[in-house]
Design a protein around this motif. Structure first.
Motif, PDB file in Angstrom:
ATOM      1  N   PRO A  60      68.292 -66.858 -17.110  1.00  9.08           N
ATOM      2  CA  PRO A  60      67.549 -68.095 -16.815  1.00  9.08           C
ATOM      3  C   PRO A  60      67.046 -68.773 -18.099  1.00  9.08           C
ATOM      4  O   PRO A  60      66.520 -68.098 -18.987  1.00  9.08           O
ATOM      5  N   ASP A  61      67.203 -70.084 -18.170  1.00 11.00           N
ATOM      6  CA  ASP A  61      66.753 -70.820 -19.347  1.00 11.00           C
ATOM      7  C   ASP A  61      65.252 -70.662 -19.578  1.00 11.00           C
ATOM      8  O   ASP A  61      64.773 -70.763 -20.712  1.00 11.00           O
ATOM      9  N   ALA A  62      64.517 -70.425 -18.493  1.00  9.84           N
ATOM     10  CA  ALA A  62      63.055 -70.360 -18.600  1.00  9.84           C
ATOM     11  C   ALA A  62      62.576 -69.085 -19.296  1.00  9.84           C
ATOM     12  O   ALA A  62      61.390 -68.963 -19.622  1.00  9.84           O
ATOM     13  N   VAL A  63      63.446 -68.142 -19.511  1.00 13.99           N
ATOM     14  CA  VAL A  63      63.047 -66.874 -20.135  1.00 13.99           C
ATOM     15  C   VAL A  63      63.837 -66.687 -21.424  1.00 13.99           C
ATOM     16  O   VAL A  63      65.065 -66.664 -21.407  1.00 13.99           O
ATOM     17  N   GLN A  64      63.141 -66.569 -22.527  1.00 17.02           N
ATOM     18  CA  GLN A  64      63.808 -66.462 -23.828  1.00 17.02           C
ATOM     19  C   GLN A  64      63.512 -65.101 -24.457  1.00 17.02           C
ATOM     20  O   GLN A  64      62.711 -64.975 -25.379  1.00 17.02           O
ATOM     21  N   GLY A  65      64.128 -64.077 -23.965  1.00 19.46           N
ATOM     22  CA  GLY A  65      63.928 -62.744 -24.517  1.00 19.46           C
ATOM     23  C   GLY A  65      64.389 -61.694 -23.538  1.00 19.46           C
ATOM     24  O   GLY A  65      64.801 -62.014 -22.413  1.00 19.46           O
ATOM     25  N   ASP A  66      64.353 -60.425 -23.962  1.00 21.36           N
ATOM     26  CA  ASP A  66      64.810 -59.351 -23.071  1.00 21.36           C
ATOM     27  C   ASP A  66      63.872 -58.147 -23.107  1.00 21.36           C
ATOM     28  O   ASP A  66      64.300 -57.024 -22.937  1.00 21.36           O
ATOM     29  N   SER A  67      62.580 -58.421 -23.349  1.00 24.12           N
ATOM     30  CA  SER A  67      61.594 -57.345 -23.291  1.00 24.12           C
ATOM     31  C   SER A  67      61.293 -57.026 -21.827  1.00 24.12           C
ATOM     32  O   SER A  67      61.749 -57.743 -20.917  1.00 24.12           O
ATOM     33  N   LEU A  68      60.514 -55.988 -21.592  1.00 25.41           N
ATOM     34  CA  LEU A  68      60.131 -55.653 -20.213  1.00 25.41           C
ATOM     35  C   LEU A  68      59.417 -56.842 -19.567  1.00 25.41           C
ATOM     36  O   LEU A  68      59.686 -57.181 -18.404  1.00 25.41           O
ATOM     37  N   ALA A  69      58.520 -57.479 -20.319  1.00 32.78           N
ATOM     38  CA  ALA A  69      57.799 -58.644 -19.776  1.00 32.78           C
ATOM     39  C   ALA A  69      58.772 -59.764 -19.409  1.00 32.78           C
ATOM     40  O   ALA A  69      58.589 -60.454 -18.400  1.00 32.78           O
ATOM     41  N   ASP A  70      59.811 -59.934 -20.214  1.00 31.90           N
ATOM     42  CA  ASP A  70      60.816 -60.966 -19.923  1.00 31.90           C
ATOM     43  C   ASP A  70      61.586 -60.633 -18.642  1.00 31.90           C
ATOM     44  O   ASP A  70      61.869 -61.515 -17.830  1.00 31.90           O
ATOM     45  N   PHE A  71      61.934 -59.355 -18.477  1.00 32.99           N
ATOM     46  CA  PHE A  71      62.651 -58.965 -17.256  1.00 32.99           C
ATOM     47  C   PHE A  71      61.774 -59.171 -16.025  1.00 32.99           C
ATOM     48  O   PHE A  71      62.264 -59.620 -14.977  1.00 32.99           O
ATOM     49  N   ILE A  72      60.495 -58.832 -16.149  1.00 41.39           N
ATOM     50  CA  ILE A  72      59.578 -59.052 -15.012  1.00 41.39           C
ATOM     51  C   ILE A  72      59.541 -60.537 -14.672  1.00 41.39           C
ATOM     52  O   ILE A  72      59.617 -60.931 -13.498  1.00 41.39           O
ATOM     53  N   ARG A  73      59.498 -61.375 -15.701  1.00 43.77           N
ATOM     54  CA  ARG A  73      59.468 -62.829 -15.500  1.00 43.77           C
ATOM     55  C   ARG A  73      60.742 -63.306 -14.780  1.00 43.77           C
ATOM     56  O   ARG A  73      60.676 -64.160 -13.895  1.00 43.77           O
ATOM     57  N   TYR A  75      62.631 -61.675 -12.662  1.00 49.43           N
ATOM     58  CA  TYR A  75      62.601 -61.337 -11.235  1.00 49.43           C
ATOM     59  C   TYR A  75      61.454 -62.058 -10.520  1.00 49.43           C
ATOM     60  O   TYR A  75      61.545 -62.326  -9.312  1.00 49.43           O
ATOM     61  N   GLU A  76      60.403 -62.398 -11.262  1.00 53.24           N
ATOM     62  CA  GLU A  76      59.339 -63.215 -10.653  1.00 53.24           C
ATOM     63  C   GLU A  76      59.889 -64.579 -10.245  1.00 53.24           C
ATOM     64  O   GLU A  76      59.469 -65.161  -9.246  1.00 53.24           O
ATOM     65  N   LEU A  77      60.836 -65.072 -11.033  1.00 53.17           N
ATOM     66  CA  LEU A  77      61.455 -66.361 -10.683  1.00 53.17           C
ATOM     67  C   LEU A  77      62.182 -66.280  -9.347  1.00 53.17           C
ATOM     68  O   LEU A  77      62.413 -67.290  -8.690  1.00 53.17           O
ATOM     69  N   LEU A  78      62.550 -65.064  -8.947  1.00 51.40           N
ATOM     70  CA  LEU A  78      63.227 -64.861  -7.660  1.00 51.40           C
ATOM     71  C   LEU A  78      62.244 -64.535  -6.539  1.00 51.40           C
ATOM     72  O   LEU A  78      62.657 -64.242  -5.418  1.00 51.40           O
ATOM     73  N   GLY A  79      60.960 -64.519  -6.871  1.00 49.94           N
ATOM     74  CA  GLY A  79      59.951 -64.268  -5.848  1.00 49.94           C
ATOM     75  C   GLY A  79      59.351 -62.880  -5.858  1.00 49.94           C
ATOM     76  O   GLY A  79      58.515 -62.548  -5.018  1.00 49.94           O
ATOM     77  N   PHE A  80      59.777 -62.024  -6.781  1.00 51.07           N
ATOM     78  CA  PHE A  80      59.216 -60.667  -6.846  1.00 51.07           C
ATOM     79  C   PHE A  80      57.856 -60.689  -7.542  1.00 51.07           C
ATOM     80  O   PHE A  80      57.571 -61.568  -8.352  1.00 51.07           O
ATOM     81  N   GLN A  81      57.040 -59.699  -7.202  1.00 52.64           N
ATOM     82  CA  GLN A  81      55.764 -59.528  -7.891  1.00 52.64           C
ATOM     83  C   GLN A  81      55.505 -58.048  -8.127  1.00 52.64           C
ATOM     84  O   GLN A  81      56.087 -57.194  -7.443  1.00 52.64           O
TER      85      GLN A  81
END
Lengths: 163, 143
Positions: A60-73, A75-81
């Motif tokens: 996703p363009d909205a996420v610029q990185g591949d850290s754990l926080a980035d991965f959480i972000r 999946y959050e874009l897909l509605g996960f929390q």
């Protein structure tokens, strides 16, 4: 879960599978990875390839990185929390993000309707269904480290019907 | 006319052992100067330093075996065998493209690193990128 589709090579690479319940669900396939599979996407490889973006991969363009926080972000874009427990809950789908010794995301598994987990192994390996998250955890051979985060969202009627 | 004759010669040269290809390509390059179209010159330039196919295949097999269950592209492509393949330089491009054609795998990173091109940049799927790179290879005369 039937335990009749053992794979000696997988059990060598993931030693805990020797004594755990799992089954192989698909042949090898290089067209998607576990990060996509966890989002029920088997047409893309989800991975961050840097600001220059490498063709052939989705992120996703909205996420610029591949850290754990980035991965959480992502999946959050897909509605996960974020969620505290990996236990099965009615009408809820859960993801488990594994991290390696460097705390970098190494794998994501998705919970089935029965409470088991399904995983695509790597970028070109097989899909498997496994009874517990522990079966792919650890630091031996190809194991994925430890589960760092559980995410959840409402499971829609149309999702995971094949489970 | 000259270009078509050179293409015939090139196809015959490609049937020879790698060491002989290199010697012939070196002589032809000296004669070609600017007479041949760029794709043909590029094809000869690659043949000038042929890659050891067996060496490449061993590295590719090692990389596949040792990264089969790795989920991260970055981690897979930083594997020493993959980096050694990139280190083979432009001479390995035809072998990489043939590999991509017959045994699809994640060679896009290596191809971009070596050629500094990404004909698949608009693609977000593996198959789309594979098609784009193979088309690029045919246009350049590598396939």
């Amino acid at each position: 879960m039937p335990d009749d589709e053992h794979d000696a090579y997988l059990e060598e690479r993931f030693p805990k599978l020797r004594h755990g319940l799992y089954r192989v669900k698909s042949p090898r396939d290089p067209r998607y990875n576990c990060f996509a599979f966890a989002a029920n996407d088997t047409q893309h490889i989800w991975d961050y390839t840097g600001p220059g973006r490498l063709g052939g991969y989705f992120w996703p363009d909205a996420v610029q990185g591949d850290s754990l926080a980035d991965f959480i972000r992502v999946y959050e874009l897909l509605g996960f929390q974020l969620c505290a427990s990996a236990e099965l809950e009615p009408e809820v789908v859960k993801l488990a993000i594994y991290v390696n010794r460097d705390s970098a995301p190494s794998h994501v598994a998705r919970q089935t309707r029965r409470g088991t987990w399904k995983s695509k192994l790597g970028m070109r390996g097989k899909d498997i269904e496994h009874a517990s998250l522990d079966l792919l955890a650890g630091d031996e051979q190809d194991e994925y480290g430890r589960v760092a985060v559980i995410l959840k969202k409402r499971r829609y009627e149309t999702e995971d019907r094949e489970d | 006319m000259v270009a078509s004759q050179l293409e015939v010669i090139m196809s015959q040269v490609q049937q020879l052992p790698a060491s002989e290809q290199a010697q012939i390509a070196e002589r032809v390059l000296a004669l070609l100067e600017c007479a041949a179209p760029p794709p043909l010159r590029q094809a000869f330039a690659v043949a000038e330093r042929p890659v050891d196919e067996l060496h490449f295949r061993r590295l590719a097999e090692q990389w596949r075996r040792e990264t089969e269950h790795v989920s991260s592209l970055k981690q897979a492509c930083l594997h020493p065998a993959y980096q050694r393949i990139i280190g083979l330089g432009p001479a390995v491009v035809p072998a990489l493209l043939r590999e991509l054609e017959h045994t699809p795998d994640h060679w896009f990173w290596a191809l971009k690193a070596i050629t500094d091109e990404d004909p698949a940049q608009a693609e977000d799927s593996f198959e789309g990128a594979r098609r784009a790179w193979l088309q690029w290879g045919r246009t350049k005369g590598y396939l």
